[in-house]
Design an enzyme around this catalytic site. Structure first.
Site, PDB file in Angstrom:
ATOM      1  N   ASP A 213      54.602  25.591  20.791  1.00 31.52           N
ATOM      2  CA  ASP A 213      54.128  24.288  20.322  1.00 31.52           C
ATOM      3  C   ASP A 213      54.168  24.200  18.798  1.00 31.52           C
ATOM      4  OD1 ASP A 213      53.215  21.723  20.606  1.00 31.52           O
ATOM      5  OD2 ASP A 213      51.146  22.270  21.080  1.00 31.52           O
TER       6      ASP A 213
ATOM      7  N   HIS B  23      62.690  21.307  16.473  1.00 31.60           N
ATOM      8  CA  HIS B  23      63.116  21.905  17.745  1.00 31.60           C
ATOM      9  C   HIS B  23      64.270  22.880  17.505  1.00 31.60           C
ATOM     10  CE1 HIS B  23      60.408  19.256  19.726  1.00 31.60           C
ATOM     11  NE2 HIS B  23      61.105  18.152  19.516  1.00 31.60           N
TER      12      HIS B  23
ATOM     13  N   LEU C   3      65.315  42.404  30.762  1.00 26.26           N
ATOM     14  CA  LEU C   3      64.341  41.316  30.626  1.00 26.26           C
ATOM     15  C   LEU C   3      64.760  40.084  31.433  1.00 26.26           C
ATOM     16  CD1 LEU C   3      61.913  39.990  29.050  1.00 26.26           C
ATOM     17  CD2 LEU C   3      63.610  39.352  27.305  1.00 26.26           C
TER      18      LEU C   3
END
Ligand code: IPE
Ligand code: IPE
Ligand code: MG
Length: 241
Positions: free
Chosen positions: A18, A35, A129
């Site tokens: 955020d 972004h 991962l």
């Protein structure tokens, strides 16, 4: 007095990325620039996870509620997601990273869905991962969808109501294949879940950073892991010491 870590490295870290918009506004830039800058923080978070042997990394990239943003911002986010997926495919293969998603991804634009499908398929055999992108994700929607699937099984006589357990619910969530997160990171100082993994975060440890996501870099991620390692997790029991 040395402090041995109370916990091994978390298996699963979930992140509410955020503060991109605020990061951009602080610099007089359009929200999209925030972004875009956030993508570098994703790269660094992945690096930290690879280094510390984290097995699952869930990234909240677009919520069900984010569809209520202006169309121009939604377009920008979808475009960046496509760029991200296209540019990361080769790197993920090299890093032995597997990509998965949660959320109502059928609602994403077709071009995004294509890039997603390619990236998921091409990394499916990787064993390192697992990165789980939460896209068009809302926990209440997820639980609603799971409930519908369970109800259907009952209707079709495949399941008895008495046989419903927490495991039944978990097995019908989008996250059925993954363990619950051990650690939740939220950036930009907000103290709320914003409809993220309500069921799965029941016993997660929280780490809130006041940094905006584009400023949350590898050292910050490693710090969160370090602080997690010293938390005492009790799961309702009496403290050990
Ligand atoms: C997080 O940054 C990214 C998404 C929600 C897609 P925001 O866009 O929410 O940034 P702020 O919270 O407005 O600063
Ligand atoms: C949560 O951030 C969603 C993502 C990070 C993708 P928001 O910025 O949408 O959350 P609120 O609106 O501040 O609760
Ligand atoms: Mg926000």
């Amino acid at each position: 007095m040395g402090h041995a870590p109370a916990n091994p490295a978390p298996r699963h870290v979930a992140v509410i990325m955020d503060g991109n918009g605020r990061w951009a506004r602080n610099r007089g830039l359009p929200r999209k620039a925030g972004h875009r800058a956030g993508a570098e923080s994703v790269r660094q978070a992945v690096e930290a996870c690879l280094e510390r042997g984290v097995e699952f990394l869930t990234l909240y990239a677009f919520s069900s509620e984010n569809w209520n943003r202006p169309p121009k911002e939604i377009d920008a986010l979808m475009g960046l997601l496509e760029d991200f997926l296209r540019s990361k495919r080769r790197e993920f293969k090299k890093q032995n990273v597997r990509l998965r998603t949660i959320g109502r991804t059928h609602l994403l634009p077709p071009s995004c869905r294509e890039e997603l499908a390619k990236a998921i398929q091409e990394t499916a055999q990787n064993t390192g991962l697992t990165i789980i992108l939460a896209l068009s994700y809302g926990s209440r929607e997820e639980i609603t969808d799971a409930t519908r699937r369970v109800a259907l099984k009952i209707k079709n006589n495949e399941l008895e109501p008495d046989a419903i357990s927490p495991e039944t619910i978990a097995a019908h969530l989008d996250t059925a294949d993954f363990p619950d997160p051990d650690l939740l990171i939220r950036t930009s100082g907000e103290l709320r879940l914003s409809n993220f993994l309500l069921w799965q975060l029941s016993y997660a440890e929280f780490f809130i950073s006041t940094r905006n996501w584009p400023d949350f870099r590898k050292a910050d991620f490693l710090e969160a892991l370090e602080i997690y390692s010293r938390r005492q997790r009790r799961f309702g029991r009496v403290s050990a010491s």
